[in-house]
Scaffold this active site. Structure first.
Site, mmCIF file in Angstrom:
data_model
loop_
_atom_site.group_PDB
_atom_site.id
_atom_site.type_symbol
_atom_site.label_atom_id
_atom_site.label_comp_id
_atom_site.label_asym_id
_atom_site.label_seq_id
_atom_site.Cartn_x
_atom_site.Cartn_y
_atom_site.Cartn_z
ATOM 1 N N THR A 1 0.845 -1.188 0.000
ATOM 2 C CA THR A 1 0.000 0.000 0.000
ATOM 3 C C THR A 1 0.880 1.237 0.000
ATOM 4 O O THR A 1 1.780 1.350 0.839
ATOM 5 C CB THR A 1 -0.891 -0.036 1.257
ATOM 6 O OG1 THR A 1 -1.787 -1.140 1.108
ATOM 7 C CG2 THR A 1 -1.666 1.241 1.439
ATOM 8 N N TYR B 1 -6.887 -8.924 7.710
ATOM 9 C CA TYR B 1 -8.017 -8.351 6.964
ATOM 10 C C TYR B 1 -9.153 -9.374 6.845
ATOM 11 O O TYR B 1 -9.150 -10.388 7.527
ATOM 12 C CB TYR B 1 -7.515 -7.803 5.620
ATOM 13 C CG TYR B 1 -6.549 -6.648 5.848
ATOM 14 C CD1 TYR B 1 -6.980 -5.475 6.467
ATOM 15 C CD2 TYR B 1 -5.200 -6.761 5.512
ATOM 16 C CE1 TYR B 1 -6.094 -4.430 6.731
ATOM 17 C CE2 TYR B 1 -4.312 -5.715 5.768
ATOM 18 C CZ TYR B 1 -4.768 -4.551 6.385
ATOM 19 O OH TYR B 1 -3.893 -3.535 6.653
ATOM 20 N N ARG C 1 -2.602 -15.210 -0.362
ATOM 21 C CA ARG C 1 -1.589 -14.832 0.634
ATOM 22 C C ARG C 1 -2.057 -15.142 2.058
ATOM 23 O O ARG C 1 -3.215 -14.852 2.406
ATOM 24 C CB ARG C 1 -1.293 -13.330 0.513
ATOM 25 C CG ARG C 1 -0.135 -12.920 1.379
ATOM 26 C CD ARG C 1 0.393 -11.532 1.093
ATOM 27 N NE ARG C 1 1.819 -11.532 1.400
ATOM 28 C CZ ARG C 1 2.521 -10.481 1.761
ATOM 29 N NH1 ARG C 1 1.970 -9.300 1.821
ATOM 30 N NH2 ARG C 1 3.792 -10.598 2.044
HETATM 31 C C1 LIG Z 1 4.546 0.363 3.117
HETATM 32 C C2 LIG Z 1 4.026 -1.051 3.211
HETATM 33 C C3 LIG Z 1 2.769 -1.356 2.717
HETATM 34 C C4 LIG Z 1 2.303 -2.689 2.739
HETATM 35 N N1 LIG Z 1 1.092 -2.975 2.165
HETATM 36 C C5 LIG Z 1 0.721 -4.269 1.995
HETATM 37 C C6 LIG Z 1 -0.405 -4.598 1.197
HETATM 38 O O1 LIG Z 1 -1.092 -3.743 0.594
HETATM 39 N N2 LIG Z 1 -0.726 -5.910 1.094
HETATM 40 C C7 LIG Z 1 -0.004 -6.893 1.725
HETATM 41 O O2 LIG Z 1 -0.341 -8.082 1.604
HETATM 42 N N3 LIG Z 1 1.071 -6.608 2.479
HETATM 43 C C8 LIG Z 1 1.467 -5.314 2.602
HETATM 44 N N4 LIG Z 1 2.621 -5.031 3.284
HETATM 45 C C9 LIG Z 1 3.432 -6.121 3.851
HETATM 46 C C10 LIG Z 1 4.549 -6.498 2.887
HETATM 47 O O3 LIG Z 1 4.046 -7.074 1.687
HETATM 48 C C11 LIG Z 1 5.544 -7.481 3.533
HETATM 49 O O4 LIG Z 1 4.869 -8.652 3.918
HETATM 50 C C12 LIG Z 1 6.254 -6.907 4.742
HETATM 51 O O5 LIG Z 1 6.693 -5.578 4.489
HETATM 52 C C13 LIG Z 1 7.481 -7.716 5.128
HETATM 53 O O6 LIG Z 1 8.355 -7.862 4.031
HETATM 54 P P1 LIG Z 1 9.782 -7.100 3.955
HETATM 55 O O7 LIG Z 1 10.538 -7.539 5.178
HETATM 56 O O8 LIG Z 1 10.393 -7.591 2.678
HETATM 57 O O9 LIG Z 1 9.513 -5.627 3.961
HETATM 58 C C14 LIG Z 1 3.093 -3.702 3.302
HETATM 59 C C15 LIG Z 1 4.351 -3.370 3.840
HETATM 60 C C16 LIG Z 1 4.824 -2.068 3.787
HETATM 61 C C17 LIG Z 1 6.206 -1.774 4.320
#
Ligand SMILES: Cc1cc2nc3c(=O)[nH]c(=O)nc-3n(C[C@H](O)[C@H](O)[C@H](O)COP(=O)(O)O)c2cc1C
Length: 372
Positions: free
Chosen positions: A27, A182, A229
């Site tokens: 997001t 969610y 997911r």
């Molecule tokens: C800014 C931001 C927005 C996110 N929005 C979503 C989203 O819309 N849908 C989702 O399934 N996960 C969302 N996540 C979770 C990420 O997909 C991911 O699972 C999480 O950041 C951990 O991964 P990373 O360690 O590679 O950042 C979001 C994470 C961040 C940082």
């Protein structure tokens, strides 16, 4: 130096991925126009800059007006939104990439301000005691409305319609956001679902809404273009707490997907926080589910170049998704290929509007797509 597993190609059925590096759904709140449509100025360059990913999964996109819970998130239910997304998918495809859209309903993680004063929908009238990011800033969540059977039917049709729109908009597939506290996750979990009808009580009943939605989506897009997911060990985030049936519920869902479905992939998260001392939690998600699932397993959360290569080398996953690293490294594939340092993300601009912190991160490699 031996080849990095992340840089080896992968066949997602007939979709050929040049590498196993996936841009995770994120997001970013840049659809700040009255239609909440993706725009040529922001969304098109943002996703196109990242087209060297083996696969892009878009930010969560609401399937209906009811599904929203955050300001400026794009939808996939109106004509203007479909037209906006068409520009994104066309540009990503022209740049050589592949892109799925994440279909989202936040359920109780919303606020009456988004619904003309009406209550957000949820499996049961249980307040997550969390915060919703409304047009007037963060507000405390409220006790939601327990969905009627009619609400459930309508929501399934909303997801089906959104999947149809996704096909029209040119996406290569859809990911069901059944994760992170969610709507579907609220149905899965016994602490947020106290229903006594066919959608609550037993594990099978709590998973029913997800499977009925999946079946409805599969009527309009092939199963092997649908991902799902899950975040089995989500704990103390968005009002979700684990109980003794939480992991068995995900075991049931994933085993059923393995046995009866042919999805593009399942996308699992390692725990978001330290759950080593949490009763009933499973701290090693890929290791637990790899033996239970024979299809494509995508893993996420906390991975970097080394741990991403390792999880594939160990055969605990087929694909790895990267979120925050993709915010600040549009050429993440090139950085890994050339063993260059990655740029640190700035969390202050995760959810702000405009291009700063969105399309302003620079590539340091030529960011070409290389079919290895
Ligand atoms: C800014 C931001 C927005 C996110 N929005 C979503 C989203 O819309 N849908 C989702 O399934 N996960 C969302 N996540 C979770 C990420 O997909 C991911 O699972 C999480 O950041 C951990 O991964 P990373 O360690 O590679 O950042 C979001 C994470 C961040 C940082």
């Amino acid at each position: 130096m031996s080849k990095q597993p992340l840089l080896t190609p992968y066949s997602l059925n007939e979709l050929k991925l040049p590498n196993r590096i996936v841009m995770a759904p994120m997001t970013r709140s840049r659809a700040d126009n009255p239609e909440n449509a993706p725009t040529e100025d922001l969304h098109v360059p943002y996703y196109t800059q990242r087209a060297t990913a083996g696969l892009i999964i878009t930010e969560g996109s609401q399937v209906s007006k009811n599904a929203v819970g955050y300001i400026h998130t794009p939808g996939i239910h109106s004509k203007a939104q479909v037209e906006g997304w068409k520009k994104v998918t066309t540009a990503v495809h022209e740049a050589g990439g592949r892109i799925f859209i994440q279909l989202w309903h936040v359920g109780r993680m919303s606020h009456p301000d988004f619904h003309n004063g009406d209550l957000p929908l949820a499996p049961s009238a249980i307040n997550p005691n969390s915060k919703s990011f409304t047009p007037e800033g963060f507000k405390a969540t409220v006790t939601p409305k327990e969905m009627t059977l009619e609400d459930i039917k309508i929501t399934i049709l909303d997801f089906q319609n959104a999947a149809k729109n996704a096909v029209e908009a040119g996406f290569d597939g859809v990911e069901i956001h059944s994760s992170n506290g969610y709507l579907f996750h609220q149905f899965f979990n016994g602490t947020s679902n106290h229903r006594q009808d066919d959608y609550g009580g037993s594990i099978e009943n709590r998973a029913r809404f997800f499977f009925e939605t999946l079946d409805a989506i599969a009527q309009v897009i092939p199963q092997n273009r649908i991902g799902a997911r899950f975040n089995p060990s989500l704990h103390n985030i968005f009002g979700m707490t684990m109980d003794k049936e939480t992991i068995p519920t995900f075991d049931y869902i994933i085993e059923k997907l393995d046995k009866n479905y042919d999805l593009a992939y399942i996308h699992l998260s390692e725990p978001f926080n330290d759950v080593s001392d949490v009763a009933f939690a499973e701290p090693h998600i890929a290791k637990r589910y790899r033996p239970k699932y024979n299809g494509t397993l995508m893993i996420s959360t906390g991975f970097d170049q080394d741990s991403g290569n390792k999880v594939i080398e160990d055969d605990d996953a087929d694909l790895v998704s990267f979120a925050k690293l993709y915010i600040s490294n549009p050429d993440l594939v090139g950085r890994f290929r050339e063993h260059l340092a990655t740029t640190q993300w700035n969390s202050d601009t995760f959810y702000t509007q405009g291009k700063e912190g969105y399309t302003t991160y620079q590539s340091k490699t030529n960011n070409l797509i290389i079919n290895s």
